[in-house]
Design an enzyme around this catalytic site. Structure first.
Site, short mmCIF file in Angstrom:
data_model
loop_
_atom_site.label_atom_id
_atom_site.label_comp_id
_atom_site.label_asym_id
_atom_site.label_seq_id
_atom_site.Cartn_x
_atom_site.Cartn_y
_atom_site.Cartn_z
N ASP A 24 -2.85 -7.54 -1.78
CA ASP A 24 -3.61 -6.63 -0.91
C ASP A 24 -5.09 -7.03 -0.83
O ASP A 24 -5.82 -6.51 0.00
CB ASP A 24 -3.45 -5.18 -1.43
CG ASP A 24 -3.83 -4.15 -0.38
OD1 ASP A 24 -4.00 -4.54 0.80
OD2 ASP A 24 -3.96 -2.96 -0.73
N LYS A 40 0.85 -1.20 0.00
CA LYS A 40 0.00 0.00 0.00
C LYS A 40 0.88 1.25 0.00
O LYS A 40 2.00 1.21 0.51
CB LYS A 40 -0.87 0.02 1.26
CG LYS A 40 -2.02 -0.94 1.28
CD LYS A 40 -2.84 -0.79 2.55
CE LYS A 40 -3.98 -1.81 2.60
NZ LYS A 40 -4.99 -1.61 1.57
N ARG A 98 -10.34 -11.57 1.74
CA ARG A 98 -11.18 -12.62 1.15
C ARG A 98 -10.49 -13.98 1.20
O ARG A 98 -11.13 -15.01 1.26
CB ARG A 98 -11.56 -12.22 -0.27
CG ARG A 98 -10.41 -12.04 -1.20
CD ARG A 98 -10.76 -11.23 -2.44
NE ARG A 98 -10.86 -9.79 -2.18
CZ ARG A 98 -11.17 -8.89 -3.10
NH1 ARG A 98 -11.45 -9.26 -4.34
NH2 ARG A 98 -11.24 -7.62 -2.80
N1 BES Z 1 -8.21 -3.78 4.32
C1 BES Z 1 -8.37 -3.33 2.98
C2 BES Z 1 -9.68 -2.57 2.77
C3 BES Z 1 -9.84 -1.29 3.52
C4 BES Z 1 -9.56 -0.08 2.91
C5 BES Z 1 -10.31 -1.27 4.80
C6 BES Z 1 -9.73 1.10 3.58
C7 BES Z 1 -10.49 -0.09 5.48
C8 BES Z 1 -10.21 1.10 4.88
C9 BES Z 1 -8.36 -4.52 2.05
O1 BES Z 1 -7.60 -5.60 2.45
C10 BES Z 1 -7.81 -4.05 0.75
O2 BES Z 1 -6.67 -3.70 0.72
N2 BES Z 1 -8.62 -4.06 -0.29
C11 BES Z 1 -8.21 -3.63 -1.57
C12 BES Z 1 -8.75 -4.60 -2.59
C13 BES Z 1 -8.19 -4.43 -3.94
C14 BES Z 1 -6.72 -4.79 -3.95
C15 BES Z 1 -8.95 -5.30 -4.90
C16 BES Z 1 -8.78 -2.22 -1.80
O3 BES Z 1 -9.89 -1.95 -1.35
O4 BES Z 1 -8.08 -1.42 -2.39
ZN ZN Z 2 -7.27 -5.81 4.44
MN MN Z 3 -5.56 -5.40 1.84
#
Ligand code: BES
Ligand code: ZN
Ligand code: MN
Length: 495
Positions: free
Chosen positions: A335, A265, A339
């Site tokens: 990331d 990230k 899931r």
């Molecule tokens: N934990 C994050 C989602 C998240 C984002 C939670 C902001 C709380 C606040 C999750 O694991 C993630 O990184 N999701 C990605 C998915 C993508 C890579 C398809 C996202 O939302 O960018």
């Molecule tokens: Zn996450």
């Molecule tokens: Mn993530």
């Protein structure tokens, strides 16, 4: 842990009113009519209270709001606060009024006096929910519980009703403390230890370690944690307050920190990913609440605790891993790890418990924040009946929840060239494709709800019932859904 406020219910005692050196809060109906206690206070204050209640200021005060008169003559109290609340106010108006009361509470001692108002327990819920501050990481703090005396005309069952509410608020505070805790404090191990401690409330807790998870074939869960020094764990919590029926299941994503892994990230805001165990935190708080109020239902909580870190051992984009179910997953983006964790624990929960229904909670996608902001969680379901039960419970508790779609057309976006599926779709409909991914690990006839709580688990601004930070969203909705639909009703014996 932030201490819960203490409440003690008492009958009218004029001496106590005179001696109270804290804050007196008096509940006054919209028309400003004074009952016996208000009249007494007014007399002591040489008519000042009456003048206020007859004034334009009181008339213009919105229902549910409060106004304080400081250092009143004739009393020892620091202030007399009028809370304008009608006896027939709704539950949510009452709860909100409780929040207003907490906001003006500046000292530890409060005397809440009620001439006519009956919904004391709902008021108490609002007062307690807002009376929270995460101080565990500040030095030189010694939080003392708010001490609230509740003076009523006649003691009926207020104390029992208050205790029931406090059991649930205790669960909410547990969830908030877990979510607010930094990732070096709440590791997979310390999280599991905190859950093990729930056994003293009568919850059966098992902690499965990496060796056991490997034996079960939970490779999609394990691959998320393989780059971290903290060992991955699955914790199973069983509350058996019902008969011998199959349990209802709560399943939670517990990523104690989400760096994104090799699909790292960006630095800005990454610190917020300490809340990525929010789903597991809500499951833990809900289980605690059920146990504290001795719910007459069987409920199992299953959480997957992992840390998503980049390292020489971390899972790579392009790796293919096999789930406990047997399906293979091509990890396109490390990331999209939540899931992968849920896939295995959803499957495990069904295989082991064959529950009557299953709700999972996860801070799953940033996309749900784009869609719904911080007011509502996304609700995805394969079962209209269960979905309604949950949404109604959330609405009754004032916790925002909005249904989103699932459909085979979205599922197609998860096709992989080399494996049974990939772990991400394209940018479009990111929260829905995440839901579709999960559904692949839910049996067709299993009533299931997926709650994407990324937007509601922890908020930068204060929300209706909580200060900045973790909200505890979902604990009260889950508790109510169990109470309303999975416990025998007291008014219909045998029902
Ligand atoms: N934990 C994050 C989602 C998240 C984002 C939670 C902001 C709380 C606040 C999750 O694991 C993630 O990184 N999701 C990605 C998915 C993508 C890579 C398809 C996202 O939302 O960018
Ligand atoms: Zn996450
Ligand atoms: Mn993530």
């Amino acid at each position: 842990m932030t201490p819960l406020p203490k409440f003690s219910v008492m009958e009218i005692d004029f001496d106590l009113l005179l001696e109270c050196d804290g804050q007196i809060i008096i509940l006054v109906p919209d028309d400003g009519e004074m009952g016996m206690i208000a009249s007494f206070i007014n007399k002591m204050m040489d008519g000042a209270l009456g003048r206020f209640l007859n004034s334009e200021v009181f008339e213009k005060l919105s229902p549910g709001k409060v106004l304080s008169l400081s250092y009143p003559t004739g009393l020892m109290a620091k202030s007399v606060t009028v809370a304008k609340i009608d006896p027939n106010s709704s539950i949510s108006e009452t709860r909100n009024c409780g929040v207003e009361i907490t906001k003006i509470a500046t000292c530890e001692k409060i005397l809440l006096v009620s001439d006519k108002f009956k919904r004391i327990a709902d008021l108490v819920e609002g007062i307690s929910m807002r009376n929270y501050e995460y101080l565990d990481q500040k030095t030189n703090t010694n939080p003392k519980p708010l001490d609230v005396g509740v003076m009523v005309h006649k003691i009926e069952n207020q104390a029992t009703e208050i205790d029931l509410k406090l059991a649930v608020v205790d669960g909410v505070f547990f969830t908030r403390d877990l979510i607010n805790a930094p990732a070096n404090v709440l590791t997979t191990t310390t999280f599991a230890n905190q859950l093990s401690a729930l056994s003293k409330l009568g919850i059966t807790v098992e902690v499965l370690d990496e060796l056991e998870l490997e034996k079960l074939g939970m490779r999609t869960l394990l691959c998320v944690g393989q780059g971290s020094e903290s060992p991955s764990k699955v914790v199973v919590m069983q509350w058996n307050g019902g008969g011998d029926e199959a349990p209802f299941a709560f399943v939670g994503k517990g990523v104690v920190f989400d760096t994104g892994g090799i699909s790292l990230k960006p630095a800005g805001g990454m610190e917020d990913m300490t809340m990525d165990m929010g789903g597991a935190g809500v499951v833990a708080g809900a289980m605690k609440a059920l146990a504290l109020r001795k719910a007459k239902a069987n409920v199992v909580g299953v959480v997957g605790l992992v840390e998503n870190m980049p390292s020489g051992n971390a899972v790579r984009p392009g790796d293919v891993v096999k789930s406990m179910k047997g399906d293979t997953v091509e990890v396109i983006n490390t990331d999209a790890e939540g899931r992968l964790v849920l896939a295995d624990i959803l499957w495990y929960t069904q295989e082991r418990f064959n529950p009557t229904g299953m709700i999972n909670l996860a801070t799953l996608t940033g996309a749900i924040i784009v869609g719904l902001g911080h007011e509502m969680a996304g609700v995805f379901s394969n079962n209209d009946k269960l979905c309604k039960k949950f949404i109604n419970a959330a609405m009754a508790e004032g916790e925002g929840a909005w249904r989103m779609p699932l459909a085979p057309a979205y599922d197609k976006l998860l096709k992989s060239r080399i494996a049974d599926m990939k772990n991400v779709g394209s940018r479009a409909a990111g929260s829905i494709t995440a839901g579709q991914f999960l559904q692949r690990f839910v049996k067709d006839d299993m009533p299931w709800v997926h709650l994407d709580i990324a937007g509601v688990a922890s908020i930068a601004t204060e929300s209706a019932f909580s200060p900045k930070g973790a909200t505890g969203w979902g604990v009260r909705a889950l508790n109510r859904m169990i109470a309303d639909h999975y416990e025998p009703r007291e008014d219909t014996p045998g029902g």
